[in-house]
Design a protein around this motif. Structure first.
Motif, short mmCIF file in Angstrom:
data_model
loop_
_atom_site.label_atom_id
_atom_site.label_comp_id
_atom_site.label_asym_id
_atom_site.label_seq_id
_atom_site.Cartn_x
_atom_site.Cartn_y
_atom_site.Cartn_z
N ARG A 348 15.42 28.95 5.33
CA ARG A 348 14.41 28.49 4.38
C ARG A 348 13.03 29.09 4.65
O ARG A 348 12.32 29.47 3.72
CB ARG A 348 14.30 26.96 4.43
CG ARG A 348 15.43 26.13 3.85
CD ARG A 348 16.81 26.54 4.15
NE ARG A 348 17.78 25.45 4.03
CZ ARG A 348 19.08 25.64 4.09
NH1 ARG A 348 19.59 26.86 4.21
NH2 ARG A 348 19.90 24.60 4.01
N ARG A 349 12.63 29.13 5.91
CA ARG A 349 11.29 29.64 6.25
C ARG A 349 11.07 31.09 5.79
O ARG A 349 10.05 31.38 5.16
CB ARG A 349 11.07 29.55 7.77
CG ARG A 349 10.41 28.26 8.24
CD ARG A 349 10.35 28.21 9.75
NE ARG A 349 9.59 29.30 10.32
CZ ARG A 349 8.27 29.29 10.51
NH1 ARG A 349 7.56 28.24 10.15
NH2 ARG A 349 7.67 30.33 11.06
N PRO A 350 11.98 32.01 6.09
CA PRO A 350 11.77 33.39 5.61
C PRO A 350 11.65 33.48 4.10
O PRO A 350 10.83 34.25 3.58
CB PRO A 350 13.00 34.14 6.14
CG PRO A 350 13.46 33.34 7.30
CD PRO A 350 13.18 31.91 6.94
N TYR A 351 12.49 32.71 3.39
CA TYR A 351 12.42 32.72 1.94
C TYR A 351 11.02 32.35 1.46
O TYR A 351 10.43 33.02 0.61
CB TYR A 351 13.43 31.71 1.36
CG TYR A 351 14.74 32.31 0.90
CD1 TYR A 351 15.45 33.19 1.71
CD2 TYR A 351 15.28 31.98 -0.33
CE1 TYR A 351 16.66 33.71 1.28
CE2 TYR A 351 16.49 32.50 -0.76
CZ TYR A 351 17.17 33.36 0.05
OH TYR A 351 18.36 33.89 -0.36
N LEU A 352 10.49 31.26 2.01
CA LEU A 352 9.22 30.74 1.53
C LEU A 352 8.06 31.60 1.98
O LEU A 352 7.14 31.89 1.19
CB LEU A 352 9.03 29.30 1.99
CG LEU A 352 10.07 28.30 1.43
CD1 LEU A 352 9.85 26.91 2.01
CD2 LEU A 352 9.99 28.25 -0.09
N PHE A 353 8.05 32.03 3.23
CA PHE A 353 6.93 32.82 3.74
C PHE A 353 6.85 34.17 3.03
O PHE A 353 5.81 34.54 2.46
CB PHE A 353 7.05 33.03 5.24
CG PHE A 353 6.02 33.97 5.80
CD1 PHE A 353 4.69 33.58 5.87
CD2 PHE A 353 6.37 35.24 6.23
CE1 PHE A 353 3.72 34.46 6.36
CE2 PHE A 353 5.41 36.12 6.72
CZ PHE A 353 4.08 35.72 6.79
N PHE A 354 7.94 34.93 3.06
CA PHE A 354 7.91 36.26 2.44
C PHE A 354 7.83 36.15 0.92
O PHE A 354 7.34 37.07 0.25
CB PHE A 354 9.13 37.08 2.86
CG PHE A 354 9.08 37.51 4.30
CD1 PHE A 354 8.15 38.46 4.71
CD2 PHE A 354 9.92 36.95 5.24
CE1 PHE A 354 8.08 38.85 6.03
CE2 PHE A 354 9.87 37.34 6.57
CZ PHE A 354 8.95 38.29 6.98
N GLY A 355 8.29 35.01 0.37
CA GLY A 355 8.12 34.79 -1.06
C GLY A 355 6.65 34.76 -1.44
O GLY A 355 6.22 35.49 -2.34
N HIS A 356 5.86 33.95 -0.74
CA HIS A 356 4.43 33.85 -1.07
C HIS A 356 3.67 35.14 -0.75
O HIS A 356 2.71 35.48 -1.46
CB HIS A 356 3.80 32.66 -0.34
CG HIS A 356 4.09 31.35 -0.99
ND1 HIS A 356 3.51 30.98 -2.19
CD2 HIS A 356 4.91 30.33 -0.64
CE1 HIS A 356 3.95 29.78 -2.54
NE2 HIS A 356 4.81 29.36 -1.62
#
Length: 518
Positions: A348-356
């Protein structure tokens, strides 16, 4: 290290002995599908008005014959009434979930949505149409609060993440028909061009209403009501292929029971308990972040408001705008499915961080292209003096943003808050999360309507700055939730350093021998 934790953790990797296509698992998939359709309800309702707002018979009926658009105040209210209804519903939507089961929330919401759809369809009065939108919004929050919780609580640990992640991709299963039906019927030039799309809002809700009586109740809710035997029967049938001796049944049941009993002893299901401890406050902080980060990333411009803002990119013609809305939805749906299928692989963290981080980049490029197209000024869209290619390039980057958003936030918008909340707080916590999301969207409806009118394309700079802030907060505060059961995540939030604890790998089946020796 206890044997219980080893067995539950091994379920994520040691599942070859299960028949994933047995009648029991097929029934479980059907149950997740019914939950999935609740997201389609939300997608249809939210996408509908964006297309209808430029359909001539709809404008003639509710804005006045010959009107080009609704007055700014009416337009903002029309777009926000769904969220206003949801805000009101947030104060009571947890009641059927807690007292009548997760299915009870879906059934209650579906009834309200069907009533609202019928009211909106058979009227030519703007106030009555608005009332119908309000009733639909009131019902939507019941289904969007209960359905992701249901999906996460009934899913087998092996595919819980993907089940809840795929739930929110259902948004496109609703939004695509809404866009396509509005586009296809816009050529009729009579009231059927808007009455049929509005009436179809009741279809998904009707399926959910009937389907909810054909699916099992959440085993966690059953345990909370003292129905231990029914919960055990669920776990045997749907998590162990009817094998009562499977270790996963005893361990899951014990883990759920102990967690819920502990929460009851601490009165963890009360509203005050949502803020009573450091761990509880951390969870609520994440609910606040999820609500605003998922809604203020710029996705409303790429979806809800897209038919109205295409003129800022040099794209003229209502038919073009409606067709582009359909095409964008199809591409975004494919991206969301891809993102949901890989959410357990990357976390979940990589999705959200690199998403933003990606959202920031796309909005930076959009702003640069529009600055070239408008020569640094902010006139009416028809008065742009720069090369049209710059405007088209900005629109392409907005579509890339939509794809990026669909990969990252769409699968996690429902999954992540469910995983962050413990059982006692799950119904009320999700209600608060939905309250914050809808409050954010009501504010955004007015801000976007007035902000774009006042500042034109320069208003897009807000999304650039906001996404930079969101990426920073995600990196510092957001824990990883993949690879653990919902009950095991409680230990993560009780740790002194939540993020560090979440990044410590859970016990895997390969560690069984070592753990048993210990």
């Amino acid at each position: 290290m206890g044997k219980e934790e080893v067995v539950v953790s091994s379920a994520f990797n040691n599942s070859d002995n299960l028949n994933w296509y047995s009648p029991e698992f097929l029934h479980l998939y059907f149950a997740c599908f019914i939950a999935f359709l609740n997201s389609a309800i939300n997608g249809y309702d939210l996408s509908l008005l964006g297309g209808l707002s430029i359909v001539r018979p709809f404008l003639d009926t509710f804005a006045g014959v010959g009107a080009k658009e609704f007055p700014a105040a009416d337009n903002a209210l029309l777009f926000s009434l769904l969220q206003i209804g949801s805000i009101v519903g947030c104060f009571v939507c947890y009641i059927p979930m807690d007292y009548f089961g997760r299915r009870g929330g879906m059934i209650t919401g579906s009834v309200f949505i069907i009533i609202g759809a019928l009211v909106s369809t058979f009227t030519s009065s703007l106030p009555v149409f608005m009332f119908g939108r309000f009733v639909i919004g009131f019902g939507v929050v019941f289904v969007t609060t209960s359905a992701p919780v249901y999906a996460a609580e009934v899913a087998h640990p092996v595919f819980r993440g993907r089940a809840a992640a795929f739930y929110n991709t259902g948004w496109f299963v609703g939004s695509l028909p809404a866009s396509a039906v509005v586009y296809g019927l816009s050529y009729l030039k009579n009231d059927l061009s808007w009455k049929v799309p509005v009436g179809l809002q009741a279809v998904f809700s009707g399926i959910v209403l009937l389907g909810s009586f054909l699916i099992p109740e959440s085993p966690r809710w059953l345990v909370s009501k003292g129905k231990i035997d029914q919960a055990k029967a669920f776990l045997i049938k749907y998590h162990a292929n009817n094998n009562p001796d499977a270790e996963i049944v005893a361990i899951e049941l014990r883990e759920i029971t102990e967690s819920i009993e502990d929460e009851k002893a601490q009165n963890a299901s009360s509203f005050s308990a949502l803020f009573a401890t450091r761990a509880a406050r951390y969870r609520m902080f994440l609910m606040l972040c999820v609500a605003f980060f998922s809604q203020y990333a710029g996705n409303w411009l790429a979806g809800y408001f897209q038919p109205q803002i295409t003129k800022y990119f040099g794209i003229v013609g209502d038919d073009q705008a409606l067709l582009l809305n359909v095409v964008t939805g199809i591409i975004s749906f494919a991206a969301a499915l891809g993102g949901a299928s890989l959410v357990d692989k990357f976390g979940r963290r990589p999705y959200l961080f690199f998403g933003h981080v990606g959202y920031s980049l796309w909005y930076l490029l959009i702003i640069i292209c529009l600055a070239v197209y408008y020569q640094g000024d902010a006139p009416e869209p028809e008065k742009a003096t720069g090369p049209i290619a710059a405007g088209i390039a900005a629109f392409v980057f907005l579509q890339i943003f939509a794809i990026n958003y669909s990969i990252c936030w769409t699968p996690l918008n429902a999954l992540y808050p469910v995983e962050c909340l413990n059982y006692g707080a799950r119904a009320k916590g999700m209600a608060i999360c939905q309250l914050l999301i809808n409050a954010a969207n009501v504010f955004q409806s007015y801000v976007l309507s007035y902000g774009i009118n006042a500042f034109r394309w320069k208003f897009f700079s807000f999304f650039l700055l906001f996404n930079i802030l969101a990426a920073t907060v995600v990196y510092i505060f957001f824990p990883e939730t993949k690879g653990r059961t919902l009950e095991q995540l409680d230990e993560v939030f009780e740790a002194p350093n939540v993020v560090k604890a979440s990044l410590t790998a859970p016990v895997l089946s390969a560690d069984v021998a070592t753990a048993e020796k210990a």
